[in-house]
Design a protein around this motif. Structure first.
Motif, PDB file in Angstrom:
ATOM      1  N   LYS A 187       0.791  -1.231   0.000  1.00 42.92           N
ATOM      2  CA  LYS A 187       0.000   0.000   0.000  1.00 42.92           C
ATOM      3  C   LYS A 187       0.827   1.287   0.000  1.00 42.92           C
ATOM      4  N   ASN A 188       2.058   1.253   0.496  1.00 42.61           N
ATOM      5  CA  ASN A 188       2.784   2.508   0.711  1.00 42.61           C
ATOM      6  C   ASN A 188       3.781   2.821  -0.395  1.00 42.61           C
ATOM      7  N   SER A 238      -0.533  -1.099  -4.630  1.00 43.64           N
ATOM      8  CA  SER A 238      -1.961  -0.784  -4.561  1.00 43.64           C
ATOM      9  C   SER A 238      -2.217   0.589  -5.173  1.00 43.64           C
ATOM     10  N   GLU A 239      -3.459   0.855  -5.409  1.00 42.09           N
ATOM     11  CA  GLU A 239      -3.818   2.196  -5.864  1.00 42.09           C
ATOM     12  C   GLU A 239      -3.734   3.165  -4.699  1.00 42.09           C
ATOM     13  N   ILE A 240      -3.721   4.435  -5.024  1.00 42.18           N
ATOM     14  CA  ILE A 240      -3.757   5.455  -3.985  1.00 42.18           C
ATOM     15  C   ILE A 240      -5.213   5.802  -3.757  1.00 42.18           C
ATOM     16  N   ASP A 241      -5.718   5.433  -2.611  1.00 38.07           N
ATOM     17  CA  ASP A 241      -7.111   5.694  -2.320  1.00 38.07           C
ATOM     18  C   ASP A 241      -7.277   5.668  -0.805  1.00 38.07           C
ATOM     19  N   GLN A 242      -7.404   6.835  -0.263  1.00 34.01           N
ATOM     20  CA  GLN A 242      -7.463   6.969   1.181  1.00 34.01           C
ATOM     21  C   GLN A 242      -8.684   6.268   1.758  1.00 34.01           C
ATOM     22  N   LYS A 243      -9.773   6.278   1.013  1.00 33.50           N
ATOM     23  CA  LYS A 243     -10.997   5.643   1.516  1.00 33.50           C
ATOM     24  C   LYS A 243     -10.797   4.146   1.673  1.00 33.50           C
ATOM     25  N   ARG A 244     -10.027   3.575   0.767  1.00 32.36           N
ATOM     26  CA  ARG A 244      -9.870   2.123   0.789  1.00 32.36           C
ATOM     27  C   ARG A 244      -8.642   1.653   1.558  1.00 32.36           C
ATOM     28  N   GLN A 293       6.313  10.806  -1.736  1.00 27.40           N
ATOM     29  CA  GLN A 293       6.212  10.119  -0.443  1.00 27.40           C
ATOM     30  C   GLN A 293       4.848  10.358   0.208  1.00 27.40           C
ATOM     31  N   THR A 294       4.126  11.377  -0.272  1.00 24.68           N
ATOM     32  CA  THR A 294       2.818  11.696   0.323  1.00 24.68           C
ATOM     33  C   THR A 294       1.756  11.870  -0.755  1.00 24.68           C
ATOM     34  N   PRO A 295       1.370  10.766  -1.395  1.00 27.17           N
ATOM     35  CA  PRO A 295       0.394  10.883  -2.476  1.00 27.17           C
ATOM     36  C   PRO A 295      -0.934  11.487  -2.029  1.00 27.17           C
ATOM     37  N   GLN A 296      -1.298  11.265  -0.775  1.00 29.09           N
ATOM     38  CA  GLN A 296      -2.634  11.692  -0.356  1.00 29.09           C
ATOM     39  C   GLN A 296      -2.724  13.174  -0.060  1.00 29.09           C
ATOM     40  N   ILE A 328      -4.390  10.140  -8.550  1.00 37.84           N
ATOM     41  CA  ILE A 328      -2.956  10.002  -8.324  1.00 37.84           C
ATOM     42  C   ILE A 328      -2.507   8.591  -8.665  1.00 37.84           C
ATOM     43  N   LYS A 329      -1.477   8.504  -9.506  1.00 38.39           N
ATOM     44  CA  LYS A 329      -0.858   7.207  -9.760  1.00 38.39           C
ATOM     45  C   LYS A 329       0.523   7.237  -9.102  1.00 38.39           C
ATOM     46  N   GLN A 330       0.730   6.255  -8.241  1.00 39.91           N
ATOM     47  CA  GLN A 330       1.953   6.199  -7.460  1.00 39.91           C
ATOM     48  C   GLN A 330       3.074   5.533  -8.259  1.00 39.91           C
ATOM     49  N   LEU A 331       4.221   6.205  -8.378  1.00 39.41           N
ATOM     50  CA  LEU A 331       5.368   5.615  -9.064  1.00 39.41           C
ATOM     51  C   LEU A 331       6.555   5.553  -8.114  1.00 39.41           C
ATOM     52  N   ARG A 332       7.460   4.653  -8.404  1.00 35.76           N
ATOM     53  CA  ARG A 332       8.640   4.514  -7.561  1.00 35.76           C
ATOM     54  C   ARG A 332       9.458   5.811  -7.573  1.00 35.76           C
ATOM     55  N   GLY A 333       9.991   6.154  -6.421  1.00 38.40           N
ATOM     56  CA  GLY A 333      10.822   7.344  -6.319  1.00 38.40           C
ATOM     57  C   GLY A 333      12.287   6.968  -6.209  1.00 38.40           C
ATOM     58  N   GLY A 334      13.124   7.663  -6.969  1.00 39.15           N
ATOM     59  CA  GLY A 334      14.565   7.406  -6.922  1.00 39.15           C
ATOM     60  C   GLY A 334      15.188   8.098  -5.725  1.00 39.15           C
TER      61      GLY A 334
END
Ligand code: FES
Ligand code: FES
Lengths: 158, 765
Positions: free
Chosen positions: B98-99, B130-136, B405-408, B427-433
């Protein structure tokens, strides 16, 4: 604007409508969609953009695409023989779990591969000398050293 | 009285920054919501069949009661599934991570916790982001070494719930009690006759079982763990080593254009005019325009956007761009100016912010008084992947592809700076370098979103290294005029710190990572402590930088303790242990409260493994340092060899850690090794200076990072305790610098008072 032919990972590629001064890095990433080669500094300081030019490690951010015209380039995408046969360095990188963020690692492996191709059993000092140009911000250096030795058949130790 | 010192939070920045939490819609909850958590959790565990047979277990994985309640709050019947464990009929298992992954290994170790409790072999598990979705999913963030402590229980619940239901399904089939069955690596075994059924075969029947109450779940005993604590390699390693697209900067979208965004070198300068017409004529350039911005800390700075066909064309156009800046309201701050100011201000008594006992009495009665002045610089995060982001505004919706680091936090900010609704941001979460705290602040997301809002095409914006270094949110620099007092027996009787606390001009609070408290000293036995703090408003943007506050004051205080031990002519180890006092857990005995027993034990372990007290050759030295931060206890011993030219070879660093238990031996050790190397890198020669509000450093030539030949031998000792496991992204960092400078003192008799050590004529070789 020019049309430039290069051989990348064994394939002949034509790039049209490109400024011949475009760094090879951006030709690979933006024009050819090969994004495994990374941008870190743009000035030859970090090694993230390392590729092979006729077998030698070069900094693609500081090499104009025109300078490699009609020559053979290998990128991280072409380091493995094929999908089922990874390069020994790639195997070692996975086994020793070298990456943290992983951003520098394509450059590290390309540089290490160039080292091993001329010096199959490098000493610690050989590794120091060869790898000094590649920054890892996450600090995976001890594992990089181990993985190079391991790929060289030194069993993960000097 | 002494314990007063420890009533504060020892880790002021341990939480997700309040300003971001506040921006998560519905985060603030009522008591009722919180009480309702377990019910909500049960309701939200949902089971569905999947194509080809099998079972999807979808769990609520909110990471805390607060977050739980928040994302269910009020609308339970409409909230959808969240994170899940999926068991296919062939027995293979898919686990959602999730993170955000920025190099801390979270995409591997959170799913490991689920797999352990689920009792499945790791080789049958595949992990998906996972997707970024605070509700879920509840809170999804990467910061403050918080992923482990916050998710330890919810992840175990997820695994244990599925395991319990699989066992119940098997028991039903065999007509036996669940207690007569056990789970074993993807199978349920009938204990009486040894028969077994695979998870794959049981999945559909398991889906029909009652979802157990979380309170009834039985977690595995640590001694029965088969996966946690093992050397498990990163789930994305194959993709990483073959160069497949993973990172933000690798994102490509159909018809995508490439952009740069140029800001005033002096912070918060505005655009007066720019040669936009000329720039628009340049090859490949599609458009160039001014963005006013809102000049709010962490949001959209004013600047000029250039949109081109390729990144290189955008970079080239940036070079040709000429902007006349309005610097009336821009920062005029200078590092050299602050250095002078601090020296003057701390020379005289300042406002007392905290006092325990009486420092005046300590000074009057002192046998010996030691005065020292320590300085450390501002720092840049220097993620190897420069800040970048892609955005696509179409049909009134904003898609963001962010290595954050803080998609939400993003949707709320974008709704403030652009005429769009938060609900229309995806928001689509991608890996951060690399994260290190830089990607907690989404200023760069604001920039690309503002550009994309004007352009009818997907946009990727990439910062040059120079932009990245000039427009960071820096680790704040600092100054400490310290005084320590000793009695005749060499006991530390008093400690005083006259320091500057930089405050954010916008809100008057200490800047991020700049809240300096007596608690940071971590020496509960000192009877007299006084903090005098001058509050200085600051415009230069500051951010959370790996182990905020601890990363700087850890060095200062742990050096000073050594200085006092030396002044008392006492052994540093014995002197340090005396400062911890009796083994005890202070304050409210939560993970955040200082536990001197853990401090003592890691310190003794590091000393033993680091050959403390063993004689060394001339030119060699050994140094010790401890720090408690981000819930982890770390003591480090460094061994150095120093030549006559002050070239320092760090021969070995021994790290003793207590984070409860180690979840992934590989990932965890990688974090510790990385923290040691980052510590050395930082103290070698890194310094961000600014003059007239503008940063002077620009790239890795004048802001150097440590190179491979200098990396020392690192030996890690894990002390396993019964405490819940806590994170490893940060706490190994703070003790490193003092261990090394104390070792340099041991070798040379020279004390380093100014960081980086290059300022004092030392360098690493
Ligand atoms: S990007 Fe080429 S050396 Fe850094
Ligand atoms: S693994 Fe992150 S920069 Fe090397």
């Amino acid at each position: 604007m020019a049309t430039i032919q290069i051989k990348v990972n064994g394939e002949n590629r034509t790039i049209s409508g490109i400024d011949p001064k475009t760094p090879l890095l951006w030709a690979l990433r933006d024009h050819l969609g090969l994004v495994g080669t990374k941008f870190g500094c743009g000035k030859g300081l970090c090694g993230a953009c390392t590729v092979h030019f006729n077998g030698t490690a070069i900094r693609s951010c500081s090499t104009a695409v025109s300078a490699v015209e009609s020559r053979s380039i290998t990128t991280i995408e072409g380091l493995a023989e094929d999908a089922d046969h990874l390069h020994p360095l790639q195997e070692a990188w996975i086994e020793h779990d070298v990456p943290q963020c992983g951003y520098c690692q394509a450059g590290q492996m390309m540089n290490a591969a160039a080292l091993l191709s001329t010096n199959p059993k490098p000493s610690d000092e050989d590794i120091d000398n060869a790898m000094i140009g590649n920054i890892c911000r996450c600090g995976t250096y001890t594992r990089i050293r181990k993985a190079i030795h391991s790929a060289a058949g030194n069993g993960g130790n000097a | 009285m002494k314990n007063e010192l420890y009533k504060y939070d020892l880790i002021p920045d341990v939480d997700m920054p309040a300003e971001f939490v506040g921006k998560i819609e519905g985060y603030e909850t009522t008591e009722t919501d919180i009480l309702d958590t377990s019910m909500a959790r049960r309701q939200f565990l949902k089971l569905t069949g999947i194509a080809g047979g099998g079972l999807v277990l979808a769990f609520s994985m909110g990471s805390s009661p607060r977050a739980q309640a928040a994302h269910h709050g009020g609308k339970k019947e409409t909230a959808d599934l969240n994170a899940y464990v999926q068991i296919k009929s062939d027995g293979s298992v898919v686990i959602a991570a999730k993170n955000p992954e920025v190099g801390q290994g979270v995409k591997t170790f959170l799913p490991m916790i689920i797999a352990e409790e689920l009792e499945v072999p790791w080789k049958s598990v595949s992990v998906v982001q996972s997707e970024i979705d605070q509700k879920r999913y509840g809170r999804q963030s990467a910061g403050g070494s918080q992923s482990t402590p916050r998710n330890w229980t919810p992840m175990r619940e997820a695994g244990a719930t599925a395991r319990t239901m699989l066992i119940a399904a098997a028991a039903e089939k065999w007509g036996v009690n669940a207690s007569d069955c056990m789970a074993d690596q993807g199978y349920v075994v009938n204990k009486s006759n040894g028969k077994n059924l695979s998870y794959g075969d049981l999945a559909s029947a398991a889906a029909k079982q009652t979802v157990p109450d979380p309170k009834s779940l039985k977690f595995k005993d640590r001694k029965d763990y088969k996966l946690l604590g093992k050397f498990v390699t990163g789930v994305d390693n194959h993709k990483l080593v073959t160069g497949q697209p993973l990172f933000g900067i690798d994102q490509r979208l159909p018809g995508m254009l490439n952009a740069v965004y140029v800001k005033c070198p002096s912070f918060y300068g505005k655009v007066k005019s720019a040669n936009l017409d000329e720039v628009k004529q340049l090859p490949g350039v599609i458009d160039a325009f001014v963005i006013q911005g809102n000049s709010t800390d962490g949001e959209l700075k004013p600047g000029v956007a250039i949109v081109a066909k390729t990144t290189y064309e955008a970079f080239k156009a940036e070079k040709a761009l000429q902007v006349s800046w309005n610097i009336a309201d821009a920062s005029k701050e200078s590092w050299s100016g602050f250095k002078k100011m601090a020296k003057e201000l701390t020379a005289n008594p300042g406002p007392v912010s905290e006092e325990i006992g009486s420092m005046d009495d300590a000074i009057t009665g002192a046998y010996k008084v030691v005065d020292s002045y320590y300085t450390y610089p501002f720092l840049s995060h220097a993620n190897l992947e420069p800040q970048n982001c892609a955005a696509w505004f179409r049909n009134g919706k904003m898609e963001i592809y962010a290595p954050t680091q803080t998609p939400q936090g993003i949707a709320g900010i974008l709704a403030r700076i652009l005429p769009i609704k938060a609900d229309d941001v995806e928001i689509k979460q991608l890996r951060g370098g690399g994260g290190f705290g830089r990607r907690l602040i989404n200023d760069w997301v604001c920039e690309v979103a503002a550009i994309a809002h004007k352009i009818n095409a997907p946009i990727k914006m990439t910062w040059t290294r120079e932009t990245d270094m000039a427009h960071d949110f820096f680790r704040v620099g600092g100054f400490h005029n310290l005084k320590g007092t000793l009695d005749k027996k060499g006991k530390l009787t008093g400690f005083q710190d006259r320091t500057l606390v930089f405050t954010n001009k916008a809100n008057g609070h200490p800047v991020r990572g700049g809240n300096i408290r007596a608690a940071n000293l971590q020496c509960p036995e000192i009877p007299n402590v006084r903090m005098e703090t001058h509050e200085i408003p600051l415009t230069t943007p500051c951010g959370w930088w790996r182990a905020p506050t601890s990363c700087s004051v850890g060095w200062v205080f742990q050096s000073f303790i050594h200085e006092m031990a030396t002044a008392a002519d006492r052994d540093h180890l014995e002197f340090l242990l005396e400062q911890f006092g009796e083994p005890r857990w202070m304050g409210n005995q939560t993970a955040r409260d200082f536990n001197t027993e853990r401090a003592i034990n890691v310190t003794k372990l590091a000393a033993e493994k680091g050959d403390w007290g063993k004689k060394m050759k001339s030119g060699q030295g050994r140094g010790l340092s401890f720090y408690f931060s981000h819930l982890g206890y770390f003591t480090e011993v460094a061994e150095v060899t120093v030549d006559s030219l002050n070239n320092v070879k760090v021969d070995r660093v021994v790290v003793a850690c207590d984070v409860g238990m180690l979840l992934n031996k590989s990932g965890g050790e990688n974090q510790v090794e990385g923290s040691v190397i980052d510590g050395l890198s930082t103290m070698a020669a890194q310094e961000i200076t600014f003059e007239n509000g503008a940063v002077q450093e620009s790239n890795f030539d004048n802001y150097p990072l440590l190179r491979l030949p200098v990396a020392p031998k690192i030996e890690i000792q894990w002390l396993t305790t019964d405490h819940s496991p806590t994170g490893l992204g940060e706490p190994a960092f703070p003790p490193l610098a003092a261990a090394v400078t104390n070792a340099i003192f041991d070798a040379t008799g020279k004390r380093i008072y100014t960081m980086p050590i290059s300022k004092e004529g030392f360098s690493f070789v």
